[in-house]
Design a protein around this motif. Sequence first.
Motif, PDB file in Angstrom:
ATOM      1  N   UNK A 153      18.311  13.058 -55.804  1.00 50.49           N
ATOM      2  CA  UNK A 153      18.872  11.750 -56.332  1.00 50.49           C
ATOM      3  C   UNK A 153      17.688  10.568 -56.312  1.00 50.49           C
ATOM      4  N   UNK A 154      16.773  10.558 -57.103  1.00 51.67           N
ATOM      5  CA  UNK A 154      15.570   9.642 -57.024  1.00 51.67           C
ATOM      6  C   UNK A 154      15.227   8.758 -58.392  1.00 51.67           C
ATOM      7  N   UNK A 155      14.499   8.007 -58.290  1.00 50.82           N
ATOM      8  CA  UNK A 155      14.151   7.261 -59.840  1.00 50.82           C
ATOM      9  C   UNK A 155      13.308   8.175 -60.608  1.00 50.82           C
ATOM     10  N   UNK A 156      12.556   9.017 -60.055  1.00 49.38           N
ATOM     11  CA  UNK A 156      12.073   9.924 -60.908  1.00 49.38           C
ATOM     12  C   UNK A 156      12.516  10.662 -61.855  1.00 49.38           C
ATOM     13  N   UNK A 157      13.914  10.843 -61.506  1.00 52.11           N
ATOM     14  CA  UNK A 157      14.695  11.638 -62.467  1.00 52.11           C
ATOM     15  C   UNK A 157      14.523  11.123 -63.784  1.00 52.11           C
ATOM     16  N   UNK A 158      14.541   9.919 -63.994  1.00 47.55           N
ATOM     17  CA  UNK A 158      14.404   9.431 -65.391  1.00 47.55           C
ATOM     18  C   UNK A 158      12.977   9.308 -66.160  1.00 47.55           C
ATOM     19  N   UNK A 159      12.152   9.696 -65.304  1.00 47.03           N
ATOM     20  CA  UNK A 159      10.832   9.907 -66.054  1.00 47.03           C
ATOM     21  C   UNK A 159      10.838  11.033 -67.073  1.00 47.03           C
ATOM     22  N   UNK A 160      10.255  10.673 -68.174  1.00 46.41           N
ATOM     23  CA  UNK A 160       9.899  12.018 -69.131  1.00 46.41           C
ATOM     24  C   UNK A 160       9.239  12.949 -68.541  1.00 46.41           C
ATOM     25  N   UNK A 161       9.617  14.431 -68.836  1.00 39.92           N
ATOM     26  CA  UNK A 161       8.938  15.619 -68.662  1.00 39.92           C
ATOM     27  C   UNK A 161       8.942  15.626 -66.944  1.00 39.92           C
ATOM     28  N   UNK A 162       9.903  15.104 -66.305  1.00 37.35           N
ATOM     29  CA  UNK A 162      10.124  15.204 -64.666  1.00 37.35           C
ATOM     30  C   UNK A 162      10.733  16.527 -64.613  1.00 37.35           C
ATOM     31  N   UNK A 163      10.432  17.460 -63.787  1.00 35.46           N
ATOM     32  CA  UNK A 163      10.888  18.535 -63.630  1.00 35.46           C
ATOM     33  C   UNK A 163      12.239  18.794 -62.759  1.00 35.46           C
ATOM     34  N   UNK A 178      14.320  21.322 -62.485  1.00 33.01           N
ATOM     35  CA  UNK A 178      14.334  22.469 -61.965  1.00 33.01           C
ATOM     36  C   UNK A 178      13.334  23.330 -62.811  1.00 33.01           C
ATOM     37  N   UNK A 179      13.223  24.811 -62.194  1.00 32.73           N
ATOM     38  CA  UNK A 179      12.264  25.757 -62.971  1.00 32.73           C
ATOM     39  C   UNK A 179      12.818  25.685 -64.558  1.00 32.73           C
ATOM     40  N   UNK A 180      12.053  25.549 -65.387  1.00 30.78           N
ATOM     41  CA  UNK A 180      12.095  25.341 -66.820  1.00 30.78           C
ATOM     42  C   UNK A 180      13.101  24.391 -67.444  1.00 30.78           C
ATOM     43  N   UNK A 181      13.494  23.426 -66.684  1.00 28.60           N
ATOM     44  CA  UNK A 181      14.312  22.163 -67.314  1.00 28.60           C
ATOM     45  C   UNK A 181      13.557  21.015 -66.979  1.00 28.60           C
ATOM     46  N   UNK A 182      13.125  20.229 -67.785  1.00 29.35           N
ATOM     47  CA  UNK A 182      12.463  18.855 -68.006  1.00 29.35           C
ATOM     48  C   UNK A 182      13.485  17.822 -68.237  1.00 29.35           C
ATOM     49  N   UNK A 183      13.228  16.798 -67.731  1.00 29.46           N
ATOM     50  CA  UNK A 183      13.986  15.507 -67.791  1.00 29.46           C
ATOM     51  C   UNK A 183      13.516  14.790 -69.208  1.00 29.46           C
ATOM     52  N   UNK A 184      14.522  14.479 -70.012  1.00 32.52           N
ATOM     53  CA  UNK A 184      14.031  13.975 -71.505  1.00 32.52           C
ATOM     54  C   UNK A 184      13.937  12.605 -71.376  1.00 32.52           C
ATOM     55  N   UNK A 185      13.429  11.984 -72.482  1.00 34.00           N
ATOM     56  CA  UNK A 185      13.079  10.668 -72.457  1.00 34.00           C
ATOM     57  C   UNK A 185      14.073   9.760 -72.697  1.00 34.00           C
ATOM     58  N   UNK A 186      14.455   8.844 -71.598  1.00 34.56           N
ATOM     59  CA  UNK A 186      15.859   8.382 -71.649  1.00 34.56           C
ATOM     60  C   UNK A 186      15.879   7.106 -72.591  1.00 34.56           C
TER      61      UNK A 186
END
Length: 382
Positions: free
Chosen positions: A23-33, A35-43
Amino acid sequence: MYGGHITDDWDRRTNATYLKVLIKPELLQPNFSLGPGFKSPDPSRFEYEQYKEYIEKKLPIESPQMFGMHPNAEIGYLTQQCETLFSTILDVQGGSSSGGGGKKDDGVMTQLTLLKSTTPADTNLMDVTAKASEKTPDQIVCLQECERMNILLGEIRRSLEDLRLGMTGALNITDQMEALSLSLQFNKVPASWEKFAYFSRKGLAAWFNDLIERTNQLAVWTQEMVTPISLCISYLFNPMSFLTAIMQKTAREQGLPLDDMVLQTNVTAIKGHEEVTVSAETGAYIHGLYLEGAAWELGGQGQEGYLIEQKQKELHPKLPVVNVIAVTAEKKKKIGQYQCPVYVTSMRGPTFVFTANLNMENEDSDPSKWILSGTCLLMSDD
């Protein structure tokens, strides 16, 4: 999320580690990994419904790596699932068979005869008590272990003889005999034996071999009432009693208050207990511990070893010989030490706290950031 609540400090530490790492702020950054094969979308382009749809459609198949775990975690899970499936199938069958039970009875009788002939003899408690003239703490532990082992061996012999008489027609078959017969068929430890036995999850064949090894250790221990050079801690009914004896012995020798004594575990560079030739200068040598969630790297010449990540397909690597000593609480090593619970079996039930060197760059770093947050020790490899 995975079957329970936070019930003790070990759960709390593991949960805190996951929260700090994941649980960190980087979770909400676009294309943050994530997990393997799962990127964070653009909030900025996603609302609640879009997030929900994205998770349902894009979420990869679950894998240990998605949760920051080693691939071995999946091997252990699938193995346990397979064992549970086959055990359930056997339970549903209930030991019934079409036609007569001649072959089934022959198999049970053969196994019964084998177990009876290989069941170790009782320890002569009068002889052992006479040898233990000093009544030192470790000798008292030995006496207690022998007493409990005699009770277990007596129950094994009694129940096997009753079943033999029942199968030959000398006695009426009772519910207890039938339950014992089914246990012999399905390679399960009978409930009447478990009542007087130690914690274990092994099948009957492996359990009985383990029983013989335990009695062999007691035979060596009672020969001269001298503690073995390296004691297999997992062969004891009550492992904590021996560890407490180490503290009692040290407190008496050094004239220290027992309430102020704590255990300190030093993992030696001795890989196998067969290599131990002399007793420990202080405390005692123990073996029979297995790691789960980590592996052990032996240190170089004059150096202590340390915990490392697991190796592929090595689920429970054996820990080297451990020197357990008793020290006052203020003298116990804390810097660079990883604290983990020790379990009697792989089920919940910590016996004592184990500390070991952790391979990390900064010894003063926050313990909650240590990756090996889920590491524990098992008293045996069952």
